[in-house]
Design a protein around this motif. Structure first.
Motif, PDB file in Angstrom:
ATOM      1  N   VAL A 180       0.830  -1.204   0.000  1.00 44.71           N
ATOM      2  CA  VAL A 180       0.000   0.000   0.000  1.00 44.71           C
ATOM      3  C   VAL A 180       0.866   1.256   0.000  1.00 44.71           C
ATOM      4  CG1 VAL A 180      -1.683   1.336   1.317  1.00 44.71           C
ATOM      5  CG2 VAL A 180      -1.958  -1.138   1.098  1.00 44.71           C
ATOM      6  N   SER A 183       2.041   2.151  -3.439  1.00 42.30           N
ATOM      7  CA  SER A 183       1.020   2.242  -4.484  1.00 42.30           C
ATOM      8  C   SER A 183       0.558   3.689  -4.667  1.00 42.30           C
ATOM      9  CB  SER A 183      -0.193   1.379  -4.123  1.00 42.30           C
ATOM     10  OG  SER A 183       0.145   0.016  -4.079  1.00 42.30           O
ATOM     11  N   SER A 184       0.228   4.031  -5.898  1.00 42.57           N
ATOM     12  CA  SER A 184      -0.349   5.339  -6.192  1.00 42.57           C
ATOM     13  C   SER A 184      -1.834   5.320  -5.862  1.00 42.57           C
ATOM     14  CB  SER A 184      -0.154   5.663  -7.680  1.00 42.57           C
ATOM     15  OG  SER A 184      -1.027   6.692  -8.090  1.00 42.57           O
ATOM     16  N   LEU A 185      -2.285   6.278  -5.050  1.00 49.45           N
ATOM     17  CA  LEU A 185      -3.691   6.313  -4.660  1.00 49.45           C
ATOM     18  C   LEU A 185      -4.584   6.605  -5.855  1.00 49.45           C
ATOM     19  CD1 LEU A 185      -5.548   6.015  -2.200  1.00 49.45           C
ATOM     20  CD2 LEU A 185      -5.345   8.475  -1.838  1.00 49.45           C
ATOM     21  N   SER A 186      -4.153   7.516  -6.727  1.00 54.16           N
ATOM     22  CA  SER A 186      -4.991   7.918  -7.854  1.00 54.16           C
ATOM     23  C   SER A 186      -4.892   6.981  -9.050  1.00 54.16           C
ATOM     24  CB  SER A 186      -4.615   9.336  -8.301  1.00 54.16           C
ATOM     25  OG  SER A 186      -3.265   9.380  -8.729  1.00 54.16           O
ATOM     26  N   HIS A 188      -3.176   3.223  -8.804  1.00 52.72           N
ATOM     27  CA  HIS A 188      -3.277   1.813  -8.413  1.00 52.72           C
ATOM     28  C   HIS A 188      -4.434   1.564  -7.456  1.00 52.72           C
ATOM     29  CE1 HIS A 188       1.261   2.084  -9.276  1.00 52.72           C
ATOM     30  NE2 HIS A 188       0.605   1.767 -10.380  1.00 52.72           N
ATOM     31  N   GLN A 189      -4.578   2.409  -6.432  1.00 54.43           N
ATOM     32  CA  GLN A 189      -5.674   2.193  -5.488  1.00 54.43           C
ATOM     33  C   GLN A 189      -7.026   2.439  -6.138  1.00 54.43           C
ATOM     34  OE1 GLN A 189      -5.481   0.885  -2.386  1.00 54.43           O
ATOM     35  NE2 GLN A 189      -3.334   0.539  -2.869  1.00 54.43           N
ATOM     36  N   ALA A 212      -9.691   0.681   5.842  1.00 54.63           N
ATOM     37  CA  ALA A 212      -9.872   1.857   4.986  1.00 54.63           C
ATOM     38  C   ALA A 212     -11.018   2.726   5.514  1.00 54.63           C
ATOM     39  CB  ALA A 212     -10.167   1.424   3.553  1.00 54.63           C
ATOM     40  N   VAL A 216     -12.804   6.876   1.671  1.00 49.85           N
ATOM     41  CA  VAL A 216     -11.795   6.661   0.625  1.00 49.85           C
ATOM     42  C   VAL A 216     -12.403   6.529  -0.771  1.00 49.85           C
ATOM     43  CG1 VAL A 216     -10.029   5.063  -0.232  1.00 49.85           C
ATOM     44  CG2 VAL A 216     -10.013   5.770   2.162  1.00 49.85           C
ATOM     45  N   ILE A 220     -11.461   9.057  -3.859  1.00 54.62           N
ATOM     46  CA  ILE A 220     -10.956   8.606  -5.159  1.00 54.62           C
ATOM     47  C   ILE A 220     -11.868   9.097  -6.275  1.00 54.62           C
ATOM     48  CG2 ILE A 220     -10.594   6.566  -6.599  1.00 54.62           C
ATOM     49  CD1 ILE A 220      -9.641   5.110  -4.073  1.00 54.62           C
ATOM     50  N   LEU A 224      -9.219  12.256  -6.606  1.00 60.13           N
ATOM     51  CA  LEU A 224      -7.944  11.649  -6.967  1.00 60.13           C
ATOM     52  C   LEU A 224      -7.935  10.980  -8.337  1.00 60.13           C
ATOM     53  CD1 LEU A 224      -7.000  10.162  -3.485  1.00 60.13           C
ATOM     54  CD2 LEU A 224      -6.200  12.274  -4.536  1.00 60.13           C
TER      55      LEU A 224
END
Length: 260
Positions: A180, A183-186, A188-189, A212, A216, A220, A224
């Motif tokens: 985690v 990882s890129s939030l915008s 991969h997540q 989480a 979240v 996203i 994001l």
């Protein structure tokens, strides 16, 4: 409901231990891994089923970015497994080589995924949905078989060497923390949240990931993921994990032509 309008095929999803075994002790690591594996399989299914449905340069460009992100996510998962999870479990249990089968399986589909990655960097003008699907057919079964067998293997390790699942849980959490963090939030997540299915297996894993915060998916969705809004058209679910029909579904191929 039409066959193949959802991303639960043609590659089969992994039964989660929480669904098949209920509240049995020691299944935490295997269950968490199964949830992750199903995210990757849904992503692959979404690619396979929409590969021939994209037609305009804009659609193809976004779709190829979606394919690139899928590769990034699964490569990252396997890299951190090999770096953190596998050696950590072997050392803690004093069972050198117990995870070797997983490493060998990684090598078996590595070149196929690399060819797919290279093709995903092609220009829209040179894109062929049929060729993309042919590339998936070269590695898809090997990959998905591994994603199924790793769960069985973790349950076997737990039953033989770690009855309470304490070692497996400890090292899974270390693996997850590093995964985690890197990882890129915008990117991969966003992909991960949009490839969940909170309704799968009667919603037994609908609250994943447990840690989480509730906001979240909204974060996203609203902020994001906006730069890649066109890419997320190909997700099999919304960012809350609610499954949806694939927007670029091409005509379903005959069953005989689907990967087994």
């Amino acid at each position: 409901m039409e066959k193949h309008t959802w991303a639960d095929g043609p590659f089969k999803l992994v039964p989660s231990p929480k669904f098949t075994k209920g509240s049995a002790d020691g299944i935490f690591a295997a269950n968490e891994m199964a949830i992750s594996h199903n995210i990757y399989i849904r992503g692959l299914n979404a690619i396979y089923l929409q590969a021939e449905g994209v037609t305009t340069p804009s659609e193809i460009k976004d779709f190829l970015t979606f394919c690139q992100i899928w590769v990034e996510v699964i490569h990252h998962h396997h890299h951190i497994e090999e770096e953190v999870f596998f050696p950590g479990v072997e050392k803690a249990l004093g069972q050198e080589g117990i995870m070797h089968k997983n490493l060998e399986q990684h090598k078996a589909f590595e070149s196929g995924i690399e060819d797919f990655r290279k093709y995903a960097t092609t220009t829209p003008g040179g894109y062929s949905g049929k060729e993309l699907k042919n590339l998936i057919n070269r590695f898809g079964k090997l990959l998905v078989d591994h994603l199924h067998e790793e769960i069985t293997g973790l349950l076997d390790i737990q039953s033989q060497f770690d009855p309470k699942g304490t070692v497996l849980k400890t090292h899974y959490l270390l693996f997850e923390k590093k995964l985690v963090a890197q990882s890129s939030l915008s990117r991969h997540q966003a992909f991960i949240f949009g490839c969940r299915d909170v309704t799968f297996e009667n919603g037994v894993n609908k609250n994943w990931p447990d840690e989480a915060p509730f906001f979240v998916p909204y974060l996203i969705s609203w902020f994001l993921a906006r730069d890649l809004a066109g890419v997320w058209r190909f997700l099999p679910s919304d960012f809350k994990g609610n499954p949806r029909r694939l927007q670029f579904l091409s005509q379903a191929p005959p069953i005989s032509e689907l990967p087994s």
